[in-house]
Write a protein that holds these residues in place. Structure first.
Motif: not given
Length: 482
Positions: A211-235
């Protein structure tokens, strides 16, 4: 580095130990998510007097900290890694200028866009180093989350793995009841897995193994171990599986329910409530998630039964503010596109996925036209997988999944799509709706979107022609003069 230097460096570098991606490791502790999620900027167009919206992209090298404190060489559009989000609306006239500042040729494919074959950005629309490509078209398709990425034959896996990918959002008035403030309650999530060398460089051979590469780290938008602050009831999260091969089974750590409102090629007829959704490479899904003030929750992926979904990973921490802005409840109905219904006499085409490098026993040939389709046709395509996991993407079209091994697909996968999972030793049946852009000399692609398979030859070509002229079309083309 050229490809040979890149692979040599990958081979010589020791793999870094897992540092916070595995659900059985440090990332199970929400405190491990210390880097704020990077949200790709919106690309602002220049608007001509006639209303044409001009977007400029540059493919370039740069340096990025994919792992904190370890800047490494990466590729990106208009920056060092990934690319800006392009946003346009149905009816917009679009002109792109794509400049290649790399030292090797590439292409840019508008995955999910319905447009003329010469503008599609497949392997025939090569952009040489230092050159600029200027495709143009009028957007005429339902609201959708699509994306753009390279598509050079034999090199797609490497170019995407190095960082060339971005979102392309199409909007229209049917979305009025859904969250739509970009980066606030309408957030893109590009999921990609990596393996890293000790110095923080992405490592591994994208064309090695099954299959090629199966990584052992997941990036979100290129960010490693990210957090997202949300300010609305639904996203509203627009989630793209931008990985080379990995399949994700996404859920939240508390198994909360959420609503799916759209997938690859448009909105659904109505929101579907689930507590898990699966995505193979190239697939997209739009979800609505409800949050409670002051809470924290982890988004994760769980392993399954196939070789491309091994490993449990915590992906991202979401932190809700102590006070949340109220959001409308999910609408009871959505203005999704009409169902794709094949006529009783619809043509049936059958495709057999053999190993990892052939369809119907043939490897990809840039000069061979495999299928000729009349404009505006609705056909039945049957995809038979004889071996391990594959998926299947068709350029230009929208399709509906009719059956997987004779069974109906999950409700959330019943809308318009352009990429579908084909499980091991199974057959998937599709109702495929073709567009009306005709060009007997310039093909579109169909292929497995596990990029190692695509690059190895699991790809074919079709042209769309005026109805009644199918038998007049040459089955060979000059692949160097597109």
């Amino acid at each position: 580095m050229n490809r040979r230097q890149f692979l040599a460096t990958a081979a010589l570098s020791g793999l870094a130990s897992a540092c916070g991606s595995s659900a059985s490791g440090a990332a199970s502790d929400p405190a491990a998510f210390r880097t704020e999620l990077r949200v790709p900027p919106l690309l602002q167009p220049k608007v001509d007097k006639d209303g044409t919206r001009r977007f400029a992209l540059t493919m370039q090298r740069g340096r990025t900290e994919l792992l904190p404190g370890k800047p490494v060489e990466t590729w990106g559009f208009n920056g060092p890694h990934l690319g800006p989000t392009i946003r346009a609306a149905r009816g917009d006239r679009i002109r792109m200028t794509v400049t290649n500042r790399l030292d090797e040729a590439s292409t840019v494919h508008w995955h999910g866009m319905r447009l003329p074959a010469k503008m599609d950005g497949g392997p025939h629309q090569t952009i040489e180093p230092g050159a600029t490509w200027s495709p143009h078209w009028t957007i005429d398709q339902p609201a959708t989350t699509s994306w753009y990425h390279p598509h050079p034959h034999g090199e797609t896996a490497e170019h995407v793995y190095r960082g060339l990918a971005g979102m392309f959002i199409v909007g229209d008035r049917t979305e009025a009841e859904l969250p739509g403030t970009y980066g606030i309650d309408d957030v893109p999530l590009i999921l990609q897995d990596k393996r890293f060398a000790e110095n923080g460089s992405p490592t591994g051979d994208p064309l090695k193994g099954t299959f090629g590469i199966l990584g052992d780290h997941i990036l979100v938008n290129g960010t490693h171990a990210p957090f997202l602050n949300v300010r609305t009831e639904r996203v509203r999260f627009r989630i793209l599986n931008g990985s080379n091969a990995r399949m994700y089974h996404l859920s939240f750590a508390d198994r909360r329910a959420f609503h799916i409102v759209g997938n690859d090629a448009g909105l659904l007829p109505a929101p579907i409530q689930v507590d898990q959704v699966s995505l193979t490479p190239g697939e997209r899904v739009e979800v609505l998630v409800t949050f409670t003030a002051g809470e924290q929750v982890l988004l994760r992926t769980l392993s399954g039964a196939d070789d491309i979904d091994e490993g449990d990973f915590d992906i991202m921490k979401i932190v809700a503010a102590r006070r949340l802005t109220a959001s409308p409840r999910p609408p009871a109905r959505l203005a999704g596109p009409a169902p794709i219904v094949a006529p009783p006499n619809a043509k049936v085409r059958r495709f057999r996925l053999n190993g990892h490098d052939a369809i119907n026993g043939k490897e990809m040939d840039m000069s061979r036209i495999d299928e000729v389709v009349p404009a505006g046709a609705i056909e039945i395509w049957e995809i038979e997988n004889t071996v391990y996991a594959h998926n299947f993407h068709i350029h230009e079209v929208a399709f509906q999944v009719l059956a997987v091994n004779g069974e109906k697909p999950p409700a959330y996968a019943s809308g318009h799509k352009d990429t579908v999972y084909v499980p091991p030793k199974s057959t998937v049946r599709l109702a495929v709706q073709f567009g009306r852009f005709t060009d007997p000399a310039t093909p579109y692609m169909y292929h497995c979107h596990i990029l190692r398979h695509e690059d190895s030859g699991m790809m074919g070509q079709f042209v769309i022609v005026e109805p009644g002229t199918e038998n007049e079309v040459p089955r060979t083309i000059n692949a160097h003069h597109m």
